[in-house]
Every structure is written in C-alpha cells, then in structure tokens.
Design an enzyme around this catalytic site. Sequence first.
Site, short mmCIF file in Angstrom:
data_model
loop_
_atom_site.label_atom_id
_atom_site.label_comp_id
_atom_site.label_asym_id
_atom_site.label_seq_id
_atom_site.Cartn_x
_atom_site.Cartn_y
_atom_site.Cartn_z
N GLU A 1 8.27 23.75 12.59
CA GLU A 1 6.51 23.35 12.20
C GLU A 1 6.56 22.76 13.96
OE1 GLU A 1 8.82 19.30 10.83
OE2 GLU A 1 8.86 21.52 10.89
N ASN A 2 6.75 23.09 14.97
CA ASN A 2 7.14 22.11 16.51
C ASN A 2 5.50 22.13 16.35
OD1 ASN A 2 10.27 22.31 16.94
ND2 ASN A 2 8.80 24.78 16.92
N HIS B 1 2.63 20.56 7.37
CA HIS B 1 3.65 20.06 8.73
C HIS B 1 2.66 19.05 10.05
CE1 HIS B 1 6.92 19.06 7.33
NE2 HIS B 1 7.75 20.70 6.95
N GLU C 1 9.36 16.55 4.27
CA GLU C 1 9.63 18.11 3.71
C GLU C 1 8.75 17.47 2.55
OE1 GLU C 1 10.32 19.91 5.32
OE2 GLU C 1 10.97 19.18 7.66
N GLY D 1 13.84 28.73 8.09
CA GLY D 1 12.79 30.10 7.51
C GLY D 1 12.20 29.53 8.54
N ALA D 2 12.03 28.32 9.29
CA ALA D 2 10.41 27.88 10.09
C ALA D 2 10.27 26.91 10.77
CB ALA D 2 9.43 28.57 9.96
N GLU E 1 15.27 20.41 16.00
CA GLU E 1 15.28 19.61 14.22
C GLU E 1 17.28 19.56 14.33
OE1 GLU E 1 13.66 18.11 10.32
OE2 GLU E 1 12.21 19.49 11.17
N GLU F 1 4.33 24.55 7.05
CA GLU F 1 4.54 24.43 8.42
C GLU F 1 3.27 23.84 8.99
OE1 GLU F 1 8.07 24.40 9.16
OE2 GLU F 1 8.28 25.24 7.44
#
Length: 881
Positions: free
Chosen positions: A271-272, A308, A327, A268-269, A128, A305
């Site tokens: 969400e895959n 998401h 988001e 930060g992270a 992303e 995450e």
Amino acid sequence: MRTDTGQVFRLEDYRPSDYLIPETKLTFRLSPDQTVVIAELTIERRAGVDRGAALVLDGDGLMLRGIAIDGRQLAASDYGATPDRLIISNPPSEPRFKLTLETEIAPSKNQALMGLYRSNRVYCTQCEAEGFRRITYFLDRPDILSVYTVRIEADREEAPLLLSNGNLAESGDLGDGRHYAIWHDPFPKPSYLFALVAGNLGVIRDSFVTASGRDVELGIYVEHGKERLAAYAMDALKRSMRWDEEVFGLEYDLDVFNIVAVSDFNMGAMENKGLNVFNDKYVLADEETATDADFANIEAIIAHEYFHNWTGNRITCRDWFQLCLKEGLTVYRDHEFSADQRSRAVKRISEVRTLRAHQFPEDQGPLAHPVRPRRYREINNFYTATVYEKGSEVVRMIRTILGPKLFRKGMDLYFERHDGEAATIEDFLKVFEDVSDRDLSQFALWYHQAGTPNLTVTTSHNPATAEFTLEIEQSVPPTPSESRKRLMHIPLAFGLVGPDGKDLAYGGAEGASVENGVIHIRKRRHVVRFSGVSERPAVSLNRGFSAPITLSVEQRPEDQFFLARHDSDAFSRWQAFNTLLSEALIAAFRNKLGGKEPEFSEGLAELAGTIAGDEALEHAFRALALTLPGEADIAREISANIDPDAVFAGREALTATIAKANRDQFSALYRQLDGKGPFSPDAASAGRRALRNVLLDYLSALDGSAALAAAHFTGATNMTDRAAALTALAHRHPGSAEAREALAAFERKYRADPLVMDKWFQIQAATPGHGTVDAVRALMKHPGFSMTNPNRVRSLVGTFVSANQTGFHRPDGAGYQLFVETVLAVEKRNPQVAARLATALRSWRSLEPGRQAKAREALLSISSTPNLSADLRDIVERTLA
C-alpha cells in the site's frame, strides 16, 4: 540475507527512539549492479533526550561510500559502520542537524525481493516490514514519520518510467541518454511505505473526481501488451474510492494514484502512499485468462490497498506489534466493500471458510499467537491469518457490540484524533469507549490472548411455563506460552426459530445481557431464560458468525436439518448443512479406520438435492452449500491420530453418495445452467458458473463421467469453466486419456502466459494420491517453472504442501522429503517465501504416529541446517517446540 541473530523483540520493551527524522531527501542513480543512493536526513533529537545520546541507524547488507554531517565529511573515527548498523557515538549537540549518507547497492543481485531489486528489467522496491534498511541506513521503524522528496536518475532507454510516492514535482533530461524525476510526498510516512519503480512499462489512465471536487489522475502500469488486462482493476479502484467516501467519509488526498503490477513479488500487494505495488496476479484479468475467483480477488485486493491510504498510511502503527491495527482493520473494510459489491451472505460464508481453513489451525497449533503478538524474532513471520483475518473479526465484533451508528462515530473520531500519527490498539479501542461510554477492557482480550474460544451449549424447553433455557459455558484452550486463559467477552448472535421457519418473539431474557439479538457472554457460565416461548424452537447460534469461536451444541439431529432448510439467517442456514456434512464425514473417517465402509443417511443426500434446486437461494449460496468441507477442515475437527487417506476416502464416498442420489436432478440443473452469451464477471453470473461447476464435480464422480468433463473443457468459453473442467478431469479421472489430452491442450494454449500456467501447475499439484509427489518433482523441471519466482513456487510446491493431504502426507515420507529440499533451496534466495512454505507442517502432531514421526524428522532436518535465516529458523523451531 541475514542469518538468525537469536534476538527476540518484546512489546513491553518498546521505547521511543532518541531521534526523529522529520525530513528525508533521497537521490537514486539507478544501475543494475551499482546503484548509488544519497540520503539527506534531517535528524532531530527528541525532547528530553540527553545531548550525548548516540545515533544508531539500521542497515542490512549495506556498503557505505560516504558520510557527512552539516556538509562536513566525517573521519573514520567519528562513526562505526557495519553492513547492518551505523553508529555515530558523538552526534552534534544541536537539536537538529543534516546527515548525508551515500550507499551502494546491487538491485540485480537482490533475489530476496526486499529493499530495491531489479527483476524483468524493472526496478522495484518492497520495504515492509524492514526492507528500507537494505537501501540506506535509517531509523527503520514505523513510528518514525518523515516527509520524503525523491530524485530518481536513470538511463532513459532502460527506464523511461520513473515513479515514487506522492506528486510529481519536476522531471527533465540529464544528457548522455539519462533523465530524472523528482517526487514529493507532503504527508509524513514511515520508511516501510517508501516506494520506487523504474522501467519500461505500459499504462492505462483514468481519473476520479472526489466528493469535494478534486481531480485525481489514476494510472495502472503493466508490462507492454497487457494494458487491456488491467481494465477490471481500474474499475475496481474507482469503485473503491467512491465507496470509501460514501461509507467512511474518507477522501483521497494526493493529485495522483498509481498502481504498478510486477511479476516477481513476495506479497499480494503493498500500500505504499500513492504508489501501490502489486503482484501482477492481482491486477491482470480477462475471461480468457482469469477465473471468477481471480476477478473477486482483484476487486478485494485493489480495495484493500487503496483503503490503507487512511487505515495504515495516514494513521500508521506505532510498532510492528500493532500490525493488526492496519491489517485487521483494513481487511474488515475490504470485506465490507466486497459484501456491498456482491452478495453479503455469500461473502460472509467465504470469509468464514477462509478463517477456519487458515486461522483456526494457527490458533490450535504451535504457531498460535495473539492478534497483537507480544514477542517476535522475525516480523515477516507475523503476516498471518491471525493478524489479518482474526484481526478483521475483532473489528466486526466491535461493530456488533456497539451497533453501526456508534461504530461509525468511533471510526470518525479515530481518523480525527490520530491522523498523521503512529497509533496503538489502545488508541483504537479508546475512541469506541469514548463514543459509547462502555468499558471494553474485557473485550480487549481478543487482541491480547491467543486461542479460539469454545462455547458449550445445552437447551431445554418447559411448555408449562413457556420458558426456553440456554446453558452456555465458555472455555479457551491453552496455547503455547499461555496455559491459563482469561474469560472473553463474546457477542453471540442468535435466533429462536419456530416450526414455521420464522423467528419466534419472546417476552424477555434473564441471566445475561441480551441486546438486539445478541447474547453478551462475559462469564464462564451463563443460564439464559427466555420467557413467553410456548413452542419449542430450534436455536440458531452465532448468526452471521458474530464471533470467531467454535460451538458444541447439544441439539437434536432433526433441528440441524430443520435449520438447514428454514433458518432466516443465510450464514446459519449454510452452517447447519455444513455441520451435518462435517459430522457425516467424521463418522465416515472413523468407519474407515475401523475397517467398515462409510454409511450416510438418505436424508443428507436428499437435503443436498433440496438446496441445489431451491430457486429462492442465490446460485453462489447453493454452490457454497454443496461444496463439501475440505480434507483439512475434517482433519482439524478430528484433531488427533489423523490418517489423510481415510479422510479422503470418506469424502469421496460422500461425494459419490450425493451424486448418485441426485443424478437426474443434478444433470438437469447442470444443463439448465449452460448460460450462453457474453461473459460478465458480475456476482450473479459468477454464481451461475459456480453452481454449474460444483454440479460438474459431483457428476464427474460417477462412473463413465470423463466424457462429460471433457465436453465441458472443450466447450468452455472462459477460464472459470475451463479450469473447473480440467480440475474434474485431473482429480476425478487421473491418468485417463481425457485428462492427459486436456492437460496437454491447456499447456499448448497458455504456455506463454505464466499466470495462467500457474493454474495448470496448481491443478496437477492438488491431484489426490500418492503419485503426485513424483508428478510435482517432474513439473519442477518444466520450462515454465522457476524457483526464483514466488508465484511459480507457490502455485506448484505451495499448492502441493497445503492443499494435497494424501500426496503431501504420503505414508513413506516422500512428500516431506520434497518439502525439505524445496524449502532449503528457496531459502537460499528468498527466506520469506521459504518460511511461509514451512508452515505447511504446523499441524504435524495431529497426524497418526507413523506420519508424525516422519514429519518431525523432516522438520529436524531443516532445523539442523547451518546458517538458516531468521525467517525460516523461527518458524521451524516454533513448530517443533
């Protein structure tokens, strides 16, 4: 790294692609310098598209080694390939065909940390927003949903762990020391959610039983030896999964859920789907290495995450202009989760402080943009506080307008109607209109229009007629590219507080729609008359921060003091005291500019003591209330001709005034809060530590207080207390023997732990004063610092330019020179991190003329550098515009 092409993308230019990719099969033969990627893409021509339409795929720095259609190798004349694009001018006339591509990439040389990269001997992806095109040619856009099957091959010794999205379908040995794993994700997803991780990592495992009785295997992968530090993250994950079932009725859908923590990560992270990749800063924690703020962040980001999975993955966004759809909505959901896990009032205050510190300056400066932007040149630059934090506030306002029952009904319809789709803001708003039978077209301006609305309010009371009147005027200031603004629908929560501190009942309200304690502002001017109000109330406005606005209220000073003591709404009580503090600090600033010493009312210091000792209030609430507005907060309120040194001096003077007036009470309470016993990261325990450490900061402002802070440091049994004491020493007593000894002791103890050393860098980078720029330059040569690691850069240079007003804005421009040098050095490796650093000068026009000229010179210096990346040039040119 792509340099700026000058292309501007516009929302109105969106059109569906001519082709779809319903199925994607990927094979990775991993090697640090020569990874081979074979992509077998099922290409489907969209209905109604001409058979002769060219197939154009995105790339970014790719090397094409082979290309075939339905098994037939293409001749060079059949296609055109550059590192950034693949064009097949005459694709097959059949509606579906198979395109096979072979590309070669070098993960170990990928310092931008986008696409597939290798760091610390671990292969990792970040796709992303547009990183997948660095792996293979693809229709790399969010509205192309595909079912992925991924085969990973690697040396077993180098990478015993092979992970991708979905469920593990098969694994085995290949001989010659290599092995493979095949992962299949049955849920169609866009390419930005693709993930691959391979390496040698430790793991902690657990399981979760869903509401319908399905078993889900949970795994968190970390560097070997750090497994125990992931226990809190695992607990937060399980609580998140249960909360989403209970509050939104959403159940997890795969057989496994994995999290991987890596040390080199831009965000930060991420969400895959089924394989979240995290910056290890937001996974690893225990009381010895993490502060209470770290624990709270881990809890919130793990939840974000995970949430998401539905708001972002199962329903994704049609295009990047709809970024807030995933988001902003998911930030709202993680805020609600944290509020339920901790203190709703304290969480709300923290959210608003963050919004005002980061989003309000964005709305008021050259980088202003709507929650849903209408144009962008580099999408990476729109992962902003406006999209995330203001986007969350817009969702919260929908709940305020409709009420909790209709809001939940609308969310249920959203998941039912759009599951498996790439949706838009219009789709999202439509479900709430459908369940409520309301027209939200005016409210939709919150998504489409930049700027922070202001409400100017005057009040009057007529005891003879028992009428209380509010006159409310709405305005929205101009922002870049939007000089004329339309009127917003603003839900303004309110209360009329009587002399006994309780909300007054009233007979009725005329002049505006008033429902359940909310005035709905839709016009430029409203006159709201409340009947049956015999006593003059103090009016409490924007309770719970019901709308992200600024307020200019004509109010008696004693009303603010009264509300700070008695308002039944915890947020508004905090806001009343915070307003008093802000007004005092602004007055102190003006006195300093006029050559006068700051003067503060005795009542303000007395009120601080009252709040500190009020046992009916949560410890965490008292800590937040006693925390003075930051220097940047005061500068934002002043808005023009700002001298950071004068702002700092005024803030220090108020700190000393409150500390001196309450010395005995603060000292006694500080001693009383010296909690013994085992550490717990729960909200109540964290609140006690927060209040004690705020008191330490005040007491450290008094003469001869270095010994107290040094004793606090020496006696600390957890990182929260240790870092607070080190901050008090470094910031209140810079250069003292106690400060030098504590900094040296901290470094000796933690020099082998990069995440803890980040705190050491941060504390020193935030030390007020003109000498900090030289200290930062020296720290950049420290063996624990690295210009290639985003966390290190953010901890030292990022903290200096964003959190050190006196150091960064040194009058001679030395801070700006360091800024220029660092931004350009980082940009050569990682344009995303450089662009985020560059936003530190977004408010340069508000500075006094001398600093303003030097800041502009710094920005022009960056702008004139040849071959800048699109990320950095976009930020700098918008900042200068």
